[in-house]
Write a protein that holds these residues in place. Structure first.
Motif, PDB file in Angstrom:
ATOM      1  N   THR A 292     -36.673 -10.920 -36.898  1.00  0.00           N
ATOM      2  CA  THR A 292     -36.588 -10.049 -35.711  1.00  0.00           C
ATOM      3  C   THR A 292     -35.838  -8.766 -36.037  1.00  0.00           C
ATOM      4  N   ASN A 295     -38.039  -6.654 -38.217  1.00  0.00           N
ATOM      5  CA  ASN A 295     -39.173  -6.131 -37.455  1.00  0.00           C
ATOM      6  C   ASN A 295     -38.799  -4.853 -36.712  1.00  0.00           C
ATOM      7  N   MET A 352     -45.733 -14.837 -38.812  1.00  0.00           N
ATOM      8  CA  MET A 352     -44.685 -13.908 -39.246  1.00  0.00           C
ATOM      9  C   MET A 352     -45.007 -13.250 -40.593  1.00  0.00           C
ATOM     10  N   MET A 356     -45.679  -9.210 -41.227  1.00  0.00           N
ATOM     11  CA  MET A 356     -44.880  -8.405 -42.160  1.00  0.00           C
ATOM     12  C   MET A 356     -45.763  -7.744 -43.214  1.00  0.00           C
ATOM     13  N   GLN A 359     -47.320  -4.686 -41.714  1.00  0.00           N
ATOM     14  CA  GLN A 359     -46.357  -3.585 -41.661  1.00  0.00           C
ATOM     15  C   GLN A 359     -46.146  -2.964 -43.041  1.00  0.00           C
ATOM     16  N   VAL A 389     -46.145  -5.391 -35.913  1.00  0.00           N
ATOM     17  CA  VAL A 389     -44.970  -5.515 -35.044  1.00  0.00           C
ATOM     18  C   VAL A 389     -45.242  -6.492 -33.909  1.00  0.00           C
ATOM     19  N   VAL A 392     -45.364 -10.142 -35.230  1.00  0.00           N
ATOM     20  CA  VAL A 392     -44.043 -10.636 -35.622  1.00  0.00           C
ATOM     21  C   VAL A 392     -43.161 -10.844 -34.400  1.00  0.00           C
ATOM     22  N   SER A 396     -41.576 -14.406 -33.995  1.00  0.00           N
ATOM     23  CA  SER A 396     -40.129 -14.537 -34.190  1.00  0.00           C
ATOM     24  C   SER A 396     -39.419 -14.926 -32.900  1.00  0.00           C
ATOM     25  N   CYS A 509     -40.565  -5.117 -46.121  1.00  0.00           N
ATOM     26  CA  CYS A 509     -41.575  -5.915 -45.402  1.00  0.00           C
ATOM     27  C   CYS A 509     -42.157  -7.005 -46.297  1.00  0.00           C
TER      28      CYS A 509
END
Length: 530
Positions: A292, A295, A352, A356, A359, A389, A392, A396, A509
């Motif tokens: 988190t 992120n 998750m 990532m 990103q 985003v 995640v 998260s 990331c």
């Protein structure tokens, strides 16, 4: 172990239908809609203020340092109260403290617009942050109390979608209000949203709290946590101004970390702790907290320099810049429920890392940007960032709140919101520092290459702080050719800084994807303490 009580006889998280008399307050989806209003208000306010800051400074004759405190006062107050707000809700009633938060945040927003001085703005921004700390964690605590486990991931996905969309819409809404109304309207807009949120929530939200009996409240824990978080966040937000290796920055962060370690030690020795350390026995919850923070490090940090690029380098107005980031908003709109559905089916261990990696792809895609890049090179990274985003955020949040016992839902929500705020503050400060450092080391060379005389190029190094914000140090009396050369060299130096920032962010990331895959070993993990 303490239980969670609600104000109707049938637990809303049960699969059975609630009794007709309590149907309004027993409907999980009405609860979700109610908390969405408050969440939208807080998240929108966080991103519109950045657009309003220049006008606030001009109208109230504020110095740069004073203007920084418009943001810093809010961040500090919010960080210091989030976990406390969740704990108060868990113990004395999540609905009660959510409504107190909505009311206080709304009144503080109106007071900011009426204050008439920079000192008043800073004081009421701090109050905004404090009431936001009561509001935010109890949104997730209320959802945790009313949704059954099989539907909680989807609820968190919609929660995350509201949060992401409100954050992304901020620059557009703020730009429209600042350009066509006044900077005060950026805060006044919270009044109608807050009234709707309060009235609707008062009718539909069920009361939920822990049946804890006459337990003593952990006052020393509150003090230690607040002091530790204040010191860390203060060091982070001042790091870009003071320098990351300065005695002030390192001292503030070090003191904060020592106090937080003392807080953790103390919490293991008190019978009814503010933040139960047993929560961290859950690998999924601990991993969710780390991801988190990362992120929002990426999202807020990247959006900050993207808006500088679009407005100061490319010359778009705030509204035009906001419109060009719409792919990010739309991707977040899709990604949050998609991430929730994938999390519900496969667990956060899949969602998750995928988020990532998206990103990371977005950050590395920004390496193709130049001072005159076409929009065709911009929207793919925006979409990848929005998708990553959103996914995640859903996963998260589910990993943190979904793996906490129901009676600790508010505290878990406060933990999630605290890591979010610290990550966002770090992202903005660290990436701005990276850009500033690269600009300082390349500005003279880029100006010379663009045709600026060497002596003048060395003199313009004093303007590196402005160049790090995408602003070329030109004046109206410069010859046209020299002016063009300064703009070209400054823009290229800024892009050098952006490229350094996105490389570092992309690598983080990739590391985050590895941590997420390794940290959540099973698709479903029993909540800590169960």
């Amino acid at each position: 172990m303490p239980s969670t009580s609600v104000d109707h006889p049938t637990t809303p998280a049960a699969d059975t239908a609630p009794p007709a008399a309590g149907r309004l307050r027993s409907n999980p989806w009405l609860t979700l809609l109610a908390v969405a209003f408050g969440l939208f208000m807080v998240q929108l306010d966080g991103s519109v203020v950045a657009i309003a800051n220049p006008e606030i400074g001009s109208d109230l004759h504020a110095s740069t340092a004073e203007l920084q405190w418009v943001t810093n006062a809010y961040l500090l107050a919010l960080a210091a109260t989030l976990i406390l707000g969740g704990k108060l809700g868990d113990r004395f009633g999540r609905r009660t403290y959510y409504l107190v938060g909505v009311t206080g945040f709304t009144l503080a927003s109106v007071a900011i617009g009426l204050s008439g001085s920079i000192e008043g703005v800073v004081v009421f921004r701090a109050l905004q942050g404090a009431f936001g700390g009561l509001l935010m964690p109890n949104t997730l605590g209320l959802l945790r109390a009313v949704f059954p486990p099989r539907k909680f991931a989807m609820a968190v996905g919609i929660w995350a979608m509201v949060s992401a969309v409100a954050t992304a819409l901020g620059p557009i809404v703020g730009g429209l209000l600042v350009e066509h109304v006044t900077w005060e309207s950026v805060f006044y807009i919270n009044a109608p949203i807050g009234v709707i949120a309060f009235v609707f929530s008062a009718f539909v939200l069920p009361q939920s709290r822990n049946s804890t009996g006459r337990h003593r409240f952990d006052i020393p824990g509150v003090v230690l946590l607040a002091l530790g978080l204040l010191a860390v966040v203060f060091g982070v937000v001042k790091g870009e101004t003071w320098g990351w290796t300065s005695a002030g920055t390192l001292g503030a962060v070090a003191v904060g970390l020592v106090v937080l370690l003392l807080f953790g030690w103390y919490e293991t020795r008190v019978r009814h702790p503010l933040l139960p350390m047993r929560l961290f026995r859950s690998r999924a919850l601990t991993t969710g907290a780390v991801i988190t923070a990362l992120n929002f490090f990426v999202m807020l940090g990247v959006i900050f320099f993207v808006m500088l690029y679009l407005q100061n380098v490319r010359g778009f107005t705030p509204v035009e810049a906001g419109v060009r980031t719409l792919p990010l908003s739309l991707a977040s709109l899709v990604a949050s429920p998609l991430g929730a559905a994938l999390t519900q089916r496969f667990g956060p261990r899949l969602t998750m890392p995928v988020g990532m990696l998206l990103q990371a792809a977005s950050c590395f895609g920004m390496l193709t940007w130049q001072t005159d890049s076409s929009y065709a090179t911009m929207w793919p990274p925006f979409i990848a960032l929005g998708l990553g985003v959103g996914m995640v955020m859903s996963a998260s949040s589910d990993a943190i709140v979904g793996n906490a016992p129901v009676q600790d839902g508010g505290v878990a929500g406060g933990l999630q919101a605290t890591t979010l705020q610290i990550g966002g503050a770090l992202g903005t400060s660290v990436l701005v520092s990276l850009i500033s450092s690269k600009v300082g080391s390349t500005l003279t060379g880029e100006l010379t290459d663009a045709g600026v005389p060497s002596a003048m190029a060395h003199g313009l190094l004093e303007a590196r702080d402005a160049v790090a914000m995408g602003v070329a140090p030109v004046s109206g009396d410069m010859p046209a050719g020299l002016r063009a050369a300064v703009i070209e060299g400054s823009g290229q130096a800024f892009m050098n800084g952006v490229h350094s920032a996105v490389v570092v962010t992309g690598i983080l990331c990739l590391l985050g994807a590895v941590v997420a895959a390794a940290g959540v070993r099973r698709t479903a993990e029993q909540p800590a303490g169960h």
